[in-house]
Enzyme design. Structure first.
Site, PDB file in Angstrom:
ATOM      1  N   GLY A  40      -0.904  85.314  55.059  1.00  0.00           N
ATOM      2  CA  GLY A  40       0.112  84.972  54.068  1.00  0.00           C
ATOM      3  C   GLY A  40       0.065  83.536  53.595  1.00  0.00           C
ATOM      4  N   ASP A 100      -0.446  80.918  65.823  1.00  0.00           N
ATOM      5  CA  ASP A 100       0.223  82.167  65.455  1.00  0.00           C
ATOM      6  C   ASP A 100       0.386  83.012  66.709  1.00  0.00           C
ATOM      7  OD1 ASP A 100       0.483  83.547  62.349  1.00  0.00           O
ATOM      8  OD2 ASP A 100       0.771  84.891  64.073  1.00  0.00           O
ATOM      9  N   ASP A 147       3.969  81.179  70.303  1.00  0.00           N
ATOM     10  CA  ASP A 147       5.201  81.590  69.641  1.00  0.00           C
ATOM     11  C   ASP A 147       6.029  80.333  69.385  1.00  0.00           C
ATOM     12  OD1 ASP A 147       7.828  82.515  69.131  1.00  0.00           O
ATOM     13  OD2 ASP A 147       7.440  84.355  70.243  1.00  0.00           O
ATOM     14  N   VAL A 148       6.396  80.096  68.147  1.00  0.00           N
ATOM     15  CA  VAL A 148       7.127  78.859  67.831  1.00  0.00           C
ATOM     16  C   VAL A 148       8.532  78.820  68.432  1.00  0.00           C
ATOM     17  CG1 VAL A 148       5.847  78.376  65.701  1.00  0.00           C
ATOM     18  CG2 VAL A 148       7.984  79.695  65.585  1.00  0.00           C
ATOM     19  N   TYR A 158      18.935  84.811  57.066  1.00  0.00           N
ATOM     20  CA  TYR A 158      17.734  84.169  56.511  1.00  0.00           C
ATOM     21  C   TYR A 158      18.137  82.989  55.626  1.00  0.00           C
ATOM     22  CZ  TYR A 158      13.180  83.737  54.148  1.00  0.00           C
ATOM     23  OH  TYR A 158      11.984  83.259  53.635  1.00  0.00           O
ATOM     24  N   LYS A 176      17.253  78.968  56.229  1.00  0.00           N
ATOM     25  CA  LYS A 176      16.441  78.166  55.305  1.00  0.00           C
ATOM     26  C   LYS A 176      17.233  76.964  54.770  1.00  0.00           C
ATOM     27  CE  LYS A 176      12.636  80.544  55.610  1.00  0.00           C
ATOM     28  NZ  LYS A 176      11.413  79.952  56.183  1.00  0.00           N
ATOM     29  N   THR A 198       3.098  88.314  49.550  1.00  0.00           N
ATOM     30  CA  THR A 198       2.424  88.309  50.863  1.00  0.00           C
ATOM     31  C   THR A 198       2.732  89.628  51.569  1.00  0.00           C
ATOM     32  OG1 THR A 198       4.323  87.414  52.076  1.00  0.00           O
ATOM     33  CG2 THR A 198       2.811  85.800  51.080  1.00  0.00           C
TER      34      THR A 198
HETATM   35  N1  LIG Z   1       6.621  85.399  50.955  1.00  0.00           N
HETATM   36  C1  LIG Z   1       7.669  84.878  50.326  1.00  0.00           C
HETATM   37  O1  LIG Z   1       8.079  85.342  49.253  1.00  0.00           O
HETATM   38  C2  LIG Z   1       8.364  83.678  50.895  1.00  0.00           C
HETATM   39  C3  LIG Z   1       9.307  83.030  50.089  1.00  0.00           C
HETATM   40  C4  LIG Z   1       9.957  81.912  50.576  1.00  0.00           C
HETATM   41  C5  LIG Z   1       9.680  81.455  51.846  1.00  0.00           C
HETATM   42  N2  LIG Z   1       8.766  82.111  52.615  1.00  0.00           N
HETATM   43  C6  LIG Z   1       8.517  81.568  53.959  1.00  0.00           C
HETATM   44  O2  LIG Z   1       7.145  81.250  54.077  1.00  0.00           O
HETATM   45  C7  LIG Z   1       6.753  81.411  55.437  1.00  0.00           C
HETATM   46  C8  LIG Z   1       5.541  82.328  55.502  1.00  0.00           C
HETATM   47  O3  LIG Z   1       5.886  83.569  54.912  1.00  0.00           O
HETATM   48  P1  LIG Z   1       4.811  84.719  54.611  1.00  0.00           P
HETATM   49  O4  LIG Z   1       5.294  85.442  53.426  1.00  0.00           O
HETATM   50  O5  LIG Z   1       3.438  84.169  54.653  1.00  0.00           O
HETATM   51  O6  LIG Z   1       5.061  85.659  55.897  1.00  0.00           O
HETATM   52  P2  LIG Z   1       4.057  86.644  56.674  1.00  0.00           P
HETATM   53  O7  LIG Z   1       4.948  87.573  57.425  1.00  0.00           O
HETATM   54  O8  LIG Z   1       3.044  87.214  55.735  1.00  0.00           O
HETATM   55  O9  LIG Z   1       3.306  85.658  57.687  1.00  0.00           O
HETATM   56  C9  LIG Z   1       4.041  85.004  58.692  1.00  0.00           C
HETATM   57  C10 LIG Z   1       3.103  84.623  59.823  1.00  0.00           C
HETATM   58  O10 LIG Z   1       3.910  83.945  60.813  1.00  0.00           O
HETATM   59  C11 LIG Z   1       3.627  84.490  62.083  1.00  0.00           C
HETATM   60  N3  LIG Z   1       4.800  84.344  62.922  1.00  0.00           N
HETATM   61  C12 LIG Z   1       6.001  84.956  62.760  1.00  0.00           C
HETATM   62  N4  LIG Z   1       6.823  84.605  63.756  1.00  0.00           N
HETATM   63  C13 LIG Z   1       6.129  83.763  64.564  1.00  0.00           C
HETATM   64  C14 LIG Z   1       6.438  83.085  65.758  1.00  0.00           C
HETATM   65  N5  LIG Z   1       7.648  83.211  66.355  1.00  0.00           N
HETATM   66  N6  LIG Z   1       5.503  82.286  66.325  1.00  0.00           N
HETATM   67  C15 LIG Z   1       4.279  82.173  65.752  1.00  0.00           C
HETATM   68  N7  LIG Z   1       3.914  82.810  64.644  1.00  0.00           N
HETATM   69  C16 LIG Z   1       4.843  83.604  64.043  1.00  0.00           C
HETATM   70  C17 LIG Z   1       3.263  85.938  61.828  1.00  0.00           C
HETATM   71  O11 LIG Z   1       2.487  86.483  62.907  1.00  0.00           O
HETATM   72  C18 LIG Z   1       2.466  85.824  60.517  1.00  0.00           C
HETATM   73  O12 LIG Z   1       1.094  85.593  60.756  1.00  0.00           O
HETATM   74  C19 LIG Z   1       7.975  81.919  56.176  1.00  0.00           C
HETATM   75  O13 LIG Z   1       8.666  80.825  56.754  1.00  0.00           O
HETATM   76  C20 LIG Z   1       8.808  82.534  55.068  1.00  0.00           C
HETATM   77  O14 LIG Z   1      10.173  82.584  55.387  1.00  0.00           O
HETATM   78  C21 LIG Z   1       8.107  83.212  52.175  1.00  0.00           C
END
Ligand SMILES: NC(=O)c1ccc[n+]([C@@H]2O[C@H](COP(=O)([O-])OP(=O)(O)OC[C@H]3O[C@@H](n4cnc5c(N)ncnc54)[C@H](O)[C@@H]3O)[C@@H](O)[C@H]2O)c1
Length: 252
Positions: free
Chosen positions: A17, A37, A63-64, A157, A161, A192
């Site tokens: 993502g 990750d 894990d964060v 959520y 944020k 994503t």
């Molecule tokens: N996709 C969107 O539209 C969007 C919009 C605004 C903000 N975001 C933010 O962007 C960030 C990434 O989103 P994305 O769409 O790529 O999500 P995604 O689900 O495609 O990828 C998230 C990644 O984070 C990892 N992850 C989740 N929890 C974890 C943890 N506790 N420890 C370690 N790794 C962990 C997952 O394994 C995954 O690889 C997030 O913070 C999300 O809230 C996304």
């Protein structure tokens, strides 16, 4: 001024993502990347993808929500490269739930990753950055920290944020004397694995795109410019800022 050669960058949630796309962008500008990750299988595929693009990449499974895991990744960066220049706190999760029905476990599942995880990742990076007297921390917030998305119920959520945006401001002020800048990026709807099924659903994605002036979701690569800007010396006098990348959603 966008040059990141000789710089190192931690990317949490970097296995796929937005995290993986931002890792590509930082690496294309010369940064060496540590992907953290919790998804081990995807993580090794992602690192191979970066290496195939000529980017020096390492991985740390973790894990964060467990501060020792982020500290371990930062320690591995110091062992391998001797420094920690850029820290992208990106790992996050999204789940929709009605506020009046939400359980404490559902609340904690969001807040522990999106807010507590971001804070302790920043802390783990700040410690070596304070010794170095330099560093750039970039927190991935969301437009949901500024507006309330509709029609889906996602209070936890949104609240997480909004907390990330204030974390960037608070830590920017606290760590400025140490030469550390802290900023946030607030993406709008990006295509994503997290959002793809919802974007494809007319009842949800149709509403979202109607509310987005550019009438399309962002592609992950479109966050590249924002993260390279905030990570690099191009933004050397920018701190505590939230850069919105949303196709115009929040201005309506
Ligand atoms: N996709 C969107 O539209 C969007 C919009 C605004 C903000 N975001 C933010 O962007 C960030 C990434 O989103 P994305 O769409 O790529 O999500 P995604 O689900 O495609 O990828 C998230 C990644 O984070 C990892 N992850 C989740 N929890 C974890 C943890 N506790 N420890 C370690 N790794 C962990 C997952 O394994 C995954 O690889 C997030 O913070 C999300 O809230 C996304």
């Amino acid at each position: 001024m966008f040059d990141l050669r000789e710089r190192t960058a931690l990317m949490t949630g970097g296995a796929r993502g937005l995290g993986l796309a931002m890792a590509h962008a930082l690496g294309a500008h010369g940064a060496r990347i540590m992907l953290l990750d919790r998804d081990e299988a995807t993580l090794s595929v992602a690192a191979a993808e970066l290496r195939a693009a000529g980017i020096e990449a390492r991985t740390s499974i973790g894990d964060v929500t467990v501060p020792a895991d982020t500290v371990r990744a930062v320690d591995a960066m110091r062992t391998a490269w001797g420094r920690v220049d850029v820290c992208v706190c990106n790992a996050g999760v999204a789940r929709n739930a009605h506020a009046h029905e939400m359980t404490l476990d559902e609340w904690n599942a969001i807040i522990s990753v999106n807010l507590t995880g971001v804070f302790f990742t920043a802390q783990a990076c700040a410690r070596p950055m304070i010794e170095q007297r330099s560093g750039s921390i970039v927190m991935i917030a969301s437009m949901s920290g500024k507006i309330v998305n509709v029609p889906q119920p996602q209070a936890a959520y949104n609240i997480s944020k909004a907390g990330v945006i204030m974390a960037a401001k608070s830590l920017a002020v606290e760590w400025a004397p140490h030469g550390i800048r802290v900023n946030a990026i607030a993406p709008g709807y990006m295509r994503t694995e997290m959002t793809a099924p919802f974007i494809a659903d007319p009842a949800l994605g149709g509403v979202w795109m109607d509310l987005t002036p550019m009438r399309r979701p962002g592609e992950p690569a479109e966050l590249g410019g924002a993260v390279v800007y905030l990570a690099s010396d191009a933004s050397s006098f920018v701190t505590g800022h939230t850069l919105v990348v949303d196709g115009g959603y929040v201005v309506r």
